[in-house]
Structures are given as structure tokens and as C-alpha cells.
Design a protein around this motif. Structure first.
Motif, mmCIF file in Angstrom:
data_model
loop_
_atom_site.group_PDB
_atom_site.id
_atom_site.type_symbol
_atom_site.label_atom_id
_atom_site.label_comp_id
_atom_site.label_asym_id
_atom_site.label_seq_id
_atom_site.Cartn_x
_atom_site.Cartn_y
_atom_site.Cartn_z
ATOM 1 N N VAL A 274 41.256 43.769 49.808
ATOM 2 C CA VAL A 274 39.817 43.792 49.521
ATOM 3 C C VAL A 274 39.437 42.334 49.023
ATOM 4 O O VAL A 274 38.620 41.781 49.648
ATOM 5 N N LYS A 275 40.222 42.033 48.066
ATOM 6 C CA LYS A 275 39.732 40.689 47.385
ATOM 7 C C LYS A 275 39.887 39.393 48.241
ATOM 8 O O LYS A 275 39.046 38.855 48.332
ATOM 9 N N THR A 276 40.898 39.537 48.994
ATOM 10 C CA THR A 276 41.533 38.260 49.759
ATOM 11 C C THR A 276 40.427 38.100 50.909
ATOM 12 O O THR A 276 40.234 37.094 51.527
ATOM 13 N N LEU A 277 40.456 39.425 51.563
ATOM 14 C CA LEU A 277 39.716 39.276 52.821
ATOM 15 C C LEU A 277 38.376 39.085 52.549
ATOM 16 O O LEU A 277 37.591 38.227 53.416
ATOM 17 N N SER A 278 37.496 39.475 51.665
ATOM 18 C CA SER A 278 36.240 39.419 51.352
ATOM 19 C C SER A 278 36.013 37.946 51.072
ATOM 20 O O SER A 278 34.913 37.279 51.460
ATOM 21 N N THR A 279 37.122 37.227 50.258
ATOM 22 C CA THR A 279 36.780 35.960 50.175
ATOM 23 C C THR A 279 36.963 35.055 51.380
ATOM 24 O O THR A 279 36.205 33.993 51.552
ATOM 25 N N ALA A 280 38.239 35.336 52.094
ATOM 26 C CA ALA A 280 38.299 34.779 53.311
ATOM 27 C C ALA A 280 36.981 34.381 54.555
ATOM 28 O O ALA A 280 36.778 33.474 54.898
ATOM 29 N N VAL A 281 36.270 35.566 54.290
ATOM 30 C CA VAL A 281 35.251 35.594 55.325
ATOM 31 C C VAL A 281 34.041 35.009 54.631
ATOM 32 O O VAL A 281 32.871 34.951 55.203
ATOM 33 N N GLY A 282 33.942 34.556 53.451
ATOM 34 C CA GLY A 282 32.824 33.946 52.877
ATOM 35 C C GLY A 282 32.071 34.988 51.990
ATOM 36 O O GLY A 282 30.804 34.823 52.002
ATOM 37 N N GLY A 283 32.332 36.079 51.728
ATOM 38 C CA GLY A 283 31.769 37.128 51.072
ATOM 39 C C GLY A 283 30.961 38.437 52.102
ATOM 40 O O GLY A 283 30.817 37.803 53.141
ATOM 41 N N VAL A 284 30.926 39.313 51.479
ATOM 42 C CA VAL A 284 30.512 40.376 52.387
ATOM 43 C C VAL A 284 29.025 41.195 51.887
ATOM 44 O O VAL A 284 28.787 41.299 50.741
ATOM 45 N N ASN A 285 28.130 41.152 52.831
ATOM 46 C CA ASN A 285 26.771 41.532 52.440
ATOM 47 C C ASN A 285 26.855 43.136 52.373
ATOM 48 O O ASN A 285 27.157 43.861 53.065
ATOM 49 N N VAL A 286 26.274 43.432 51.118
ATOM 50 C CA VAL A 286 25.754 44.959 50.979
ATOM 51 C C VAL A 286 24.489 45.040 50.367
ATOM 52 O O VAL A 286 23.895 44.279 49.915
ATOM 53 N N CYS A 287 23.922 46.315 50.514
ATOM 54 C CA CYS A 287 22.522 46.671 50.225
ATOM 55 C C CYS A 287 22.499 47.845 49.181
ATOM 56 O O CYS A 287 23.199 48.685 49.680
ATOM 57 N N LEU A 288 21.861 47.660 48.198
ATOM 58 C CA LEU A 288 21.971 48.709 47.126
ATOM 59 C C LEU A 288 20.281 49.229 47.111
ATOM 60 O O LEU A 288 19.536 48.438 46.800
ATOM 61 N N ASN A 306 23.024 42.122 48.426
ATOM 62 C CA ASN A 306 23.861 41.443 47.485
ATOM 63 C C ASN A 306 25.275 41.001 48.448
ATOM 64 O O ASN A 306 25.519 41.678 49.349
ATOM 65 N N LYS A 307 25.765 39.901 47.956
ATOM 66 C CA LYS A 307 26.966 39.430 48.464
ATOM 67 C C LYS A 307 28.163 39.398 47.561
ATOM 68 O O LYS A 307 28.038 38.854 46.454
ATOM 69 N N VAL A 308 29.137 40.246 47.996
ATOM 70 C CA VAL A 308 30.404 40.439 47.358
ATOM 71 C C VAL A 308 31.671 39.932 47.568
ATOM 72 O O VAL A 308 31.828 39.958 48.853
ATOM 73 N N GLN A 309 32.420 39.466 46.988
ATOM 74 C CA GLN A 309 33.752 39.122 47.309
ATOM 75 C C GLN A 309 34.746 38.947 46.167
ATOM 76 O O GLN A 309 34.324 39.106 45.033
ATOM 77 N N GLY A 310 36.180 38.891 46.385
ATOM 78 C CA GLY A 310 36.924 38.929 45.198
ATOM 79 C C GLY A 310 37.038 40.187 44.438
ATOM 80 O O GLY A 310 36.802 41.287 44.856
ATOM 81 N N GLU A 311 37.064 39.855 43.145
ATOM 82 C CA GLU A 311 36.972 41.018 42.106
ATOM 83 C C GLU A 311 35.796 41.727 42.068
ATOM 84 O O GLU A 311 35.828 43.346 42.273
ATOM 85 N N ASP A 312 34.595 41.150 42.633
ATOM 86 C CA ASP A 312 33.372 42.171 42.700
ATOM 87 C C ASP A 312 33.519 43.134 44.025
ATOM 88 O O ASP A 312 32.927 44.302 43.926
ATOM 89 N N ALA A 313 33.960 42.580 45.058
ATOM 90 C CA ALA A 313 34.226 43.419 46.163
ATOM 91 C C ALA A 313 35.100 44.506 45.901
ATOM 92 O O ALA A 313 34.872 45.679 46.379
ATOM 93 N N LEU A 314 36.357 44.157 45.367
ATOM 94 C CA LEU A 314 37.035 45.192 45.088
ATOM 95 C C LEU A 314 36.462 46.215 44.047
ATOM 96 O O LEU A 314 36.703 47.626 44.200
#
Length: 580
Positions: A274-288, A306-314
Motif C-alpha cells: 500500500v505504501k510503495t504503490l500509492s507513492t509510485a503512482v503519485g498519491g491516491v485521491n480519496v474523498c471523505l 484528499n490525496k494519500v500516499q505512503g504512511e497515510d495511505a496505509l
């Protein structure tokens, strides 16, 4: 600037050694950036021009010396390589055939990558042996014995892949997640079903706290021996992996027992994916819909996009305390939103037209991935990915297996299958019924099978059938025979007890001269066209048809045919709606 100041090719990011030729739409491998007359490495035959010589990348896509001059007898043109004038766009030039318009960059990039699926799949058609070896060496495989499909895909058939996320703590910074000392349970589980015609897909989440039976299975050990592991009843689904040495093949068999859907392959990832892939694509957009402030996962996000990647994505896919009920079912909704958004990002032009980003995604994905041996290299994964990515993201539907609170618990912590909706959804998967409105869903093969139900029907008294039980309902064959005789007037029906082995779907085998009997029985039983199995030789004398009940059989009098629609919450990978 000389070659040394630009750096050696072997010291560069591999992705930066690919350049896009706008004249052809191809990505071309350039290992030598020194310019001048330095020899260029050989390239695969598929990337050679019509004359058999390697294609050249245009001058503006690769650094060259400012002082570089043509060799004697050559002319330089801004439109072409040395030694020839390039005709104007659309002009074939003297003695030359008119060149076809190149395919779009997006299509070329899709052909090059093979596509992306969910957390863990990026198919790459490697342009050099070194790149193939690097990505291939990243992939971990598990020998699951007789579980799954030994072929990558089966022609003219759906694809069913089990995606497993484990709670095993591996890698730095993951101490706050999962169970300490866990061997890696089946913590996140998604059965990904791609339709036979590839027009649609269903991603069904299976709760880890679902109470189910785990069948007997075997697991290959490191020393090559095979360990037989007894089954257990009425336990959490997540125990189908890790505990007592169970491997992903055991989890696949558990899913098959639960749903009646044959699983072809598995893909397993851990927290790092989750951490490496979300970072590789440049962040994943989520809506809260509302802000999240979870002290346990340390996730702090405002309401809205929000855009999450790395630790925040996990933290986002792991949090459940941030939701109103604090349950695993609420967490599943967030995971589905995250995966849908990641699929969109991975298939976007921003990713597909960037060699650097593509390489990072492919490298991260293959490092994070553990798969069965049947798809355990880059070429096989690429083949699978090309099939999967034929499906438009708007036709990928996310659902959670219908469940209810466990009635055996005073204060429910676990869940059990919904008494009616769970089997309805399973039957739709088995029957390859889309949960999305798809214009091109009607298949020729399905239409041909459905045509077998049309025509004259024999009288009930003339129907002769032997009934076998290949499903999960104890006494199903006798129950069916009693119902046929007492309710439908099929007196020439016989209970043949259990079938040699269990089957997923009910089948009716009959001879050509029994077609009218078969159509009559199919109408009584509510059989779909796919259940009809006509033979090629006529029956003789008192020979009976053979009806084998499958796991789709629920009770005598209940139609076998899967419903066309089901009223359960669902979302699309294209919409990736807000979490509640």
C-alpha cells in the motif's frame, strides 16, 4: 558537454532510458546517451524498422552535443535522421509508400505496459533483457499444488482472482499495524471476477470476521514435503491463511467452498504494498464525508477530497476506529474506495504516458507481489493484465459479501452470510451476471446456450431422469426426486445418491432425441441455458437423462437460475465515492 558530464547509462534510472518517438508512438530504449558516433546497443527485433535497422529516437528526445556535425555526405534535418530529408507530414515522398497514421500514445502505452489491476498488478512488456530480469526477480511465488488454474487464462471463460492482504508485520514502520507475531492471516480479501467477454468485473470483499468452514487442504513445505492440514468448522475466515501452515491455496479452497466459484489465481500483498504503490503512482485521491482523526493509526485528514500516499495511505486502508461503528465492514468501504481510485490513477494518461512513472509502478508492484506459480513471471502477469485491462473502470463494481451479525453471539463481533442475499450474489458470479449495466454484455456463446431452452417440451410423464447430488445440500438428490414425483408428475425420476465429486453448477446431460424432455425438466427446475449439456448420440431404449445438482442448488422447488439484479450497496471504480 561531454559524455562523462552527462553520466553513464548504467548509472541512470532505467525508466529514463526510454524515450517516446512521436512519429511512431513507440517507446524506444536508449542505453547510450553520449551522442556522436558511439555504438548503440542492440534492441529487440520487434523494435527494428522496416529495413531491419534500429529505429532512431528524434533529436529533441535525447541529449546530444551542441557541436555535433553531420558526417561527410550527410545532411541534417529537424524532421529526420542524418543522411536523408524527411517528407512533410502526410507526404509519402518520392518512391515511398504513404505511412499510416500512428496509433495514439495512450494505446501504445497500454500495449507496452499490459495494464494495472487493484493493489498489485502491473504487466510490462520488457524492452530489454535486463529490465525483464529485474522485474522478474522481484516476484515471489508459492506452489499451491492442485489449487487454482495451471494456465494463465482459459479461453472463453471468466477470470477469478483472489486478492489477499495479510496482517503480517514486515518492513520498517509497520509495528503499529496488524497482530504482533502474526504469521500473516487473510486480513483483507477480494474475489475479483472478470466476465467472460471482459466487458465488466465484480470485486467482492469477504469480511475477515466472517464465520465459515475452512476445508481440509495441503501445503508444500520448504523442504519439498507436503503437509496435510485438517479442516476446521465455524471459525473466522482470516484463519484460512497462516495458521497451522495454511498457504494461499487453502484460502482459495475456502472461497470456493463458500461461494461455489472456482478461483484461478491468487495475488498476496502486505502492508508495504500500500505504501510503495500509492507513492509510485503519485498519491491516491480519496474523498471523505467527514474529517478523520484516528489516534490509533495516527491518521488525520480533513473532510472532502484528499490525496494519500505512503504512511497515510496505509493508515487510511487500515483505520476502522475513524468510522462511526468502528467495524471491519466500515473499513472495507474505505478500502474499496482506495482501490477504485488507485485503479483510475494507474490507468490514467498521466501514468501510462510516463516511462519513469511506469517503471516505478512496475518495480513497486512486482516487489510487493506474491502469486501462484502459474502466473509467477512478468510475461505471464502481462498476459493476465492485458485480459483484465480490457474492462473499462466504469464497469468495475465493488461490493461486500452480504452478511448479518452472528446470532450466536450476545454482543456480535463476527458476522455470518446473509440468509438469502449471499447465495444470490454467489450465483450471479457463478453465472457470470454483471452487476453493471453493460451494453455489450450479451454473448454469442450465452445466446447459443439459451437457444437450447427453446422448442417443444415433453409431457412430465414422459420425462426420464437420474438425479445425482454434487452440491452441499445433504439429501439433495432424494429431495429433488420426491419433489419431481409428487409435485411435477415426473414419475420416471431416480435418486442416484452422491455424484463422484462436487461441482459448482448444476448440469443436465441428455441425448439429441431427449431434447424435448430436457427442455421440460429445465423449465420445472429453473435451469439456465448454461446448465444444458447436449450429447451427440441418440439415447437407446429406456436410457435416462442425467441431472447433477451443483453447489448452486438450494432446495427442491427453488429455481437454479441466478437473479439478474440484486439490491445491495455497490460502488464503481470510476466513481470512487466518499467514505461514510
Amino acid at each position: 558537454m561531454d559524455a562523462q558530464s552527462r553520466g553513464r547509462a548504467e548509472d541512470m534510472d532505467p525508466a529514463d532510458q526510454w524515450v517516446l518517438n512521436p512519429d511512431t508512438g513507440d517507446y524506444e530504449l536508449r542505453l547510450n546517451h553520449s551522442g556522436g558516433n558511439s555504438p548503440r546497443p542492440s534492441v529487440p527485433q520487434a523494435r527494428r524498422g522496416p529495413s531491419g535497422t534500429p529505429r532512431r529516437a528524434p533529436a529533441d528526445d535525447s541529449p546530444r552535443r551542441a557541436t555535433e556535425v553531420p558526417r561527410q555526405g550527410e545532411r541534417r534535418s529537424a524532421n529526420g535522421p542524418r543522411g536523408q530529408e524527411r517528407p512533410a507530414p502526410g507526404d509519402a515522398g518520392p518512391g515511398r509508400r504513404k505511412r499510416k497514421a500512428p496509433k495514439s500514445r495512450k494505446k501504445k502505452a497500454l500495449l507496452w505496459t499490459g495494464g494495472v489491476m487493484a493493489f498489485a498488478l502491473v504487466g510490462v512488456s520488457a524492452g530489454g533483457y535486463w529490465l525483464y530480469q529485474r522485474l522478474n526477480g522481484n516476484i515471489n511465488t508459492v506452489d499451491i499444488g492442485d489449487a487454482g488454474n495451471k494456465d494463465v487464462v482459459t479461453a472463453n471463460a471468466p477470470i477469478n482472482i483472489l486478492i489477499i492482504g495479510t496482517d503480517k508485520r514486515t518492513g520498517k514502520g509497520n509495528e503499529g499495524y496488524g497482530d504482533k507475531g502474526s504469521v500473516g492471516h487473510a486480513d483483507t480479501n477480494i474475489l475479483f471476477h472478470v466476465s467472460e467477454d471482459r466487458t465488466n468485473a465484480t470485486a467482492m470483499s469477504i469480511p475477515r470476521d466472517l464465520i465459515t468452514d475452512i476445508p481440509e487442504c495441503n501445503s508444500k513445505q520448504e523442504d519439498g514435503s507436503v503437509k496435510d492440514i485438517p479442516g476446521i468448522q465455524h471459525v473466522r475466515f482470516n484463519r484460512s491463511l497462516g495458521e497451522s501452515g495454511r498457504d494461499p491455496g487453502c484460502t482459495m479452497k475456502t472461497v470456493e467452498e463458500l461461494t461455489g466459484v472456482k478461483v484461478d489465481h491468487f495475488m498476496m500483498v502486505d502492508f508495504n504494498a500500500v505504501k510503495t504503490l500509492s507513492t509510485a503512482v503519485g498519491g491516491v485521491n480519496v474523498c471523505l464525508d467527514h474529517a478523520i482523526n484516528d489516534s490509533k493509526s495516527h491518521l488525520n485528514l480533513p473532510a472532502g477530497p484528499n490525496k494519500v500516499q505512503g504512511e497515510d495511505a496505509l493508515a487510511f486502508v487500515r483505520t476502522r476506529h475513524a468510522y462511526a461503528n468502528g467495524s471491519d465492514l466500515d473499513r472495507i468501504k474505505g478500502q474499496q474506495q482506495f482501490i477504485g481510485s488507485m485503479i483510475k490513477k494507474a490507468k490514467s494518461d498521466d501514468t501510462l504516458t510516463s516511462p519513469t512513472k511506469l517503471f516505478k509502478v512496475a518495480d513497486a508492484a512486482t516487489k510487493a507481489l506474491t502469486v501462484d506459480k502459474a502466473i509467477g513471471d512478468v510475461k505471464k502477469l502481462s498476459t493476465l493484465a492485458k485480459e483484465i485491462t480490457k474492462t473499462d473502470t466504469k464497469n468495475i463494481t465493488f461490493v461486500t459479501m452480504p452478511v448479518i451479525d452472528n446470532p450466536d453471539e450476545p454482543k456480535p463481533v463476527t458476522v455470518v452470510p446473509h440468509p438469502t442475499q449471499a447465495e444470490q450474489l454467489f450465483s450471479m458470479l457463478r453465472d457470470d451476471t454483471s452487476l453493471t449495466e453493460v451494453a455489450a454484455q450479451k454473448k454469442k456463446a450465452k445466446s447459443k446456450q439459451d437457444a437450447l431452452l427453446k422448442g417443444t417440451k415433453a409431457a412430465a410423464a414422459d420425462v426420464r431422469v437420474d438425479v445425482y447430488n454434487g452440491g452441499d445440500v445433504a439429501g439433495g438428490a432424494q429431495q429433488t426426486v420426491s419433489w419431481l414425483q409428487n409435485t411435477k408428475g415426473v414419475l420416471k425420476s431416480t435418486n442416484k445418491a452422491n455424484a463422484p465429486e462436487k461441482i459448482a453448477k448444476t448440469t443436465l446431460e441428455y441425448a439429441p432425441n431427449q431434447a424435448d424432455q430436457a427442455r421440460a425438466l429445465a423449465e420445472m427446475m429453473g435451469l439456465p441455458g448454461s446448465a444444458m449439456k447436449p450429447g451427440t448420440t441418440d439415447a437407446e431404449g429406456l436410457q435416462a437423462m442425467v441431472l447433477t445438482l451443483g453447489k448452486d442448488f438450494q432446495a427442491a422447488g427453488t429455481p437454479i437460475t441466478a437473479p439478474k439484479k440484486i439490491d445491495i450497496p455497490k460502488s464503481s471504480a470510476e466513481s470512487a465515492g466518499c467514505s461514510k
